[in-house]
Design a protein around this motif. Sequence first.
Motif, mmCIF file in Angstrom:
data_model
loop_
_atom_site.group_PDB
_atom_site.id
_atom_site.type_symbol
_atom_site.label_atom_id
_atom_site.label_comp_id
_atom_site.label_asym_id
_atom_site.label_seq_id
_atom_site.Cartn_x
_atom_site.Cartn_y
_atom_site.Cartn_z
ATOM 1 N N ASN A 1 63.163 122.422 10.636
ATOM 2 C CA ASN A 1 64.446 121.721 10.584
ATOM 3 C C ASN A 1 64.194 120.223 10.625
ATOM 4 N N PRO A 2 64.473 119.507 9.542
ATOM 5 C CA PRO A 2 64.157 118.068 9.503
ATOM 6 C C PRO A 2 64.977 117.249 10.488
ATOM 7 N N GLU A 3 66.072 117.806 11.012
ATOM 8 C CA GLU A 3 66.861 117.068 11.988
ATOM 9 C C GLU A 3 66.047 116.790 13.252
ATOM 10 N N PHE A 4 65.070 117.628 13.508
ATOM 11 C CA PHE A 4 64.236 117.444 14.697
ATOM 12 C C PHE A 4 62.913 116.751 14.372
ATOM 13 N N ALA A 5 62.765 116.276 13.160
ATOM 14 C CA ALA A 5 61.518 115.614 12.770
ATOM 15 C C ALA A 5 61.421 114.256 13.457
ATOM 16 N N ARG A 6 60.227 113.937 13.879
ATOM 17 C CA ARG A 6 59.982 112.648 14.516
ATOM 18 C C ARG A 6 58.603 112.134 14.097
ATOM 19 N N GLY A 7 58.506 110.841 13.980
ATOM 20 C CA GLY A 7 57.208 110.229 13.813
ATOM 21 C C GLY A 7 56.665 109.864 15.185
ATOM 22 N N VAL A 8 55.439 110.202 15.475
ATOM 23 C CA VAL A 8 54.863 109.988 16.801
ATOM 24 C C VAL A 8 53.982 108.736 16.760
ATOM 25 N N LEU A 9 54.353 107.738 17.555
ATOM 26 C CA LEU A 9 53.544 106.529 17.679
ATOM 27 C C LEU A 9 52.371 106.853 18.608
ATOM 28 N N LYS A 10 51.166 106.681 18.112
ATOM 29 C CA LYS A 10 50.004 107.080 18.895
ATOM 30 C C LYS A 10 48.808 106.224 18.513
ATOM 31 N N CYS A 11 47.782 106.295 19.345
ATOM 32 C CA CYS A 11 46.527 105.638 19.007
ATOM 33 C C CYS A 11 45.752 106.494 18.017
ATOM 34 N N ASP A 12 44.841 105.851 17.314
ATOM 35 C CA ASP A 12 44.116 106.535 16.247
ATOM 36 C C ASP A 12 43.004 107.411 16.818
ATOM 37 N N MET A 13 43.321 108.233 17.782
ATOM 38 C CA MET A 13 42.326 109.113 18.386
ATOM 39 C C MET A 13 42.680 110.556 18.033
ATOM 40 N N SER A 14 41.840 111.124 17.209
ATOM 41 C CA SER A 14 42.045 112.530 16.878
ATOM 42 C C SER A 14 41.558 113.400 18.028
ATOM 43 N N ASP A 15 41.874 114.682 17.942
ATOM 44 C CA ASP A 15 41.402 115.620 18.961
ATOM 45 C C ASP A 15 39.872 115.612 19.035
ATOM 46 N N LEU A 16 39.247 115.514 17.858
ATOM 47 C CA LEU A 16 37.785 115.541 17.816
ATOM 48 C C LEU A 16 37.202 114.291 18.480
ATOM 49 N N SER A 17 37.753 113.112 18.143
ATOM 50 C CA SER A 17 37.225 111.868 18.726
ATOM 51 C C SER A 17 37.457 111.842 20.229
ATOM 52 N N LEU A 18 38.588 112.416 20.673
ATOM 53 C CA LEU A 18 38.853 112.458 22.110
ATOM 54 C C LEU A 18 37.814 113.316 22.823
ATOM 55 N N MET A 19 37.524 114.474 22.225
ATOM 56 C CA MET A 19 36.540 115.352 22.848
ATOM 57 C C MET A 19 35.141 114.728 22.802
#
Length: 903
Positions: A741-759
């Motif tokens: 449902n696009p009504e619930f779509a949101r853009g997430v402001l975040k740092c450029d850290m992927s799951d892989l880079s975090l791990m």
Amino acid sequence: MTSEARSSHPCCCTLTGHQTWLQLLWVLLLGISPVSLAQQGTQPQSIKIEGDITLGGLFPVHSRGPAGVPCGDVKREKGIHRLEAMLYALDQINSDPDLLPNITLGARILDTCSRDTYALEQSLTFVQALIQKDNSDVRCSNGEPPIIPKPERVVGVIGASGSSVSIMVANVLRLFAIPQISYASTAPELSDNSRYEFFSRVVPPDSYQAQAMVDIVKAMGWNYVSTLASEGNYGESGVDAFLQISREAGGLCIAQSIKIPREPRPGEFDKIIKRLMETSNARGVIIFANEDDIKRVLQAAKKANLTGHFLFVGSDSWGAKSSPIQDQEEVAEGAVTILPKRASIDGFDQYFTSRSLENNRRNIWFAEFWEDDFKCKLTRPGIKYDPSRRKCTGDERISQDSQYEQEGKVQFVIDAVYAMAHALHSMHLDLCPGYMGVCEKMDPVEGRMLLQYIRSVNFNGSAGTGVMFNENGDAPGRYDIFQYQMSNVSNPGYKDIGQWTNHLRLNPEEMQWSGGDRRIPDSVCSFPCEPGERKKMVKGVPCCWHCELCDGYQYLLDEFSCDMCPFDMRPLPNRTGCRPTPIIKLEWSSPWAIIPVFLAILGILATTGVIGTFVRFNDTPIVRASGRELSYVLLTGIFLIYLITFLMIAEPSVAVCAFRRLLLGLGMCISYAAMLTKTNRIYRIFEQGKKSVTPPKFISPTSQLIITFILISVQLLGVFIWFGVMPPHTIIDYEEQKPPNPEFARGVLKCDMSDLSLMLCLSYSIVLMITCTVYAIKSRGVPETFNEAKPIGFTMYTTCIIWLAFVPIFFGTAQSTEKMFIQTTTLTVSMSLSATVSLGMLYIPKVYVIIFHPEQNVQKRKRSFKAVVQAATVSTHLSMKSSEKQNGESKIEPDRSQESYFS
């Protein structure tokens, strides 16, 4: 010779010639012999009215029986009313001095049981007298020729009712040139004068009716309807005519054209309703069906809880009858029906309501009607009395003790009989001028000549309208249009809403639909598409389309196509364009942030308290014994672990992202590097003590700090390389929270850290943690009174469990739309818990002793490395022996003074 003839004469005669021809005809037409019919008990029952000229009559006195049984229940209106209409007309004609004077019309009336094959069997009765008989070889027992009664000769037939029955009978009567006038058969096929030249009808054919129904549908603004036809000539021909006329007129689409089987199986009508609902927009249903099928269609619609959904347009077989809608009035409400223009015959009402069991013995089926009409039971010879039903008294009166309404085709039955009488009258005037009775020229009546007189009649019928026939034997098309109304009317029933005579005259203001609604409901192929829906045209049906929603992240590009919104946008609510996708971040007030922040604040306060206590009591024995330098390093790492929670929740920016990279793994790296250095030192000391009295290298506080900072520098080096390769920056992730449902779509402001880079950022700390755990396991044999090996071990075991639980939670939510919140909370809580475990197991007990038991915070005697190792070795052996003894035995307590060496 009939059985009646043989029984009335003493001779025993066998008419082989007559029987041979009749048997041959029976076999050719029916495929069975009359002998087998007699064995089956299907010999015709009939009404015989004596007269100078005999007319035949065919009426559906009974409904079609179940499989294997020709006849079912008696039909009160369609059967008995129509049959009595013929008897009434005969009475009127025979009492009229101006019509066929001195000539009495008789009748032989048969029951068709609403079945064409059975009607054909019955109608052979009409042609027996016309079969040539060879009686030369017939002799009575005394040798004299037999006395053979003159067979009954039928000059014309009134009927039949159903078109399929009339077609079957017309094929036989044509062979013997017997004219036939139907009062109800409307199939267009019967207008074919080359095939049915002896057939005429006082009702208009369905080709007129179909035109009228097309005009009605278009006048109501419908362009999408279904058709429903009973299998047989009437239903199929009517629908075919409707389809052909609608194609020629254009602008009318047929959703479905369904045929009702001649012998419907159980559940057949439920399937028909289900099929009609496959095209639910086609609410209008054009129905050419017999009375029984109409009733069962309505029953099935009611059973399916579709009252008020279907808008029926019924042919003349429905007309204004009450029997098809009995107990189904709610489903039939709003039905528009068509009926050849007719009027109620008052004389027939007076005649029929005066009928009783005593004065109507000529109708052999009247007793059945009586029982059915009054819901009682007569005591008749050979029929067992049913005690569960009320016994008929014989005093009941029609219309007083039962409901009565004149059947719609009564007028046409009377007109058909009168048409035959007028033709015979004209024929008598021409062939027998001035002769009283039937002259020789009319004995017998020649069928083809009578047909010419029939086609020439022109008189005012019982309803005051003209009765005439065209060259095909069809009556002119005159229809009344009715609608069955219930709401807001004092007397529910059929209301006249218009007429059709070559063109339609409809009164929309008189129409009323389910619930009393005056607005004509829609039955259109396709409604206009809503905003955001595209038209998908239906192949082969030019006036129809499907409205397809531009689903997901599509918007309406033009009337017939959708297109995807750009990745950073979502469609407008009406999907006529696109709009920017809202940008979100983890808010401080979010439940996902409150718990981690709360834990972090508690941890920072506790860590600050421990550091403050250690600083305040820096020179006390417990602080010194815990390794002050490494303790401060380890506490710094714990503090940074708690601090990273605030950076993970803070609004992403370049600075925040840089500190996240730096501190995310640094706090853990500092903590576990310090603990690893401690456990490694303990392990090396005791391993060296087993081999030599010389202390191992690099166990001094300065060495320990150097080792710890070397381990930490690896983490820092990796982070700075990462900075150089990929400078920190923020991104807006539009895929993370992109639900269907696009009504619930949101853009997430975040740092450029992927799951892989975090791990990867945490991986070095995890390696340190695992290595530290290994050394803690190897050092488990060191007595707890000598150093911190066991608390560090318990700390590492618990920390490993926490991080083992963290991994599946973190990666198991990778596909969730709440991924950012869940993963951030999981990471920060896991880090806070691991820091809390380290703080609680390593330092809280020391703080407790320092503050609440200062008497234990005293200096112990120092010993040499050798003495410490020897004492520890002895203590270990004694502890092992002590554990083997039973509970209650004494233990050897080692000297705590050795601890001071490790400070």
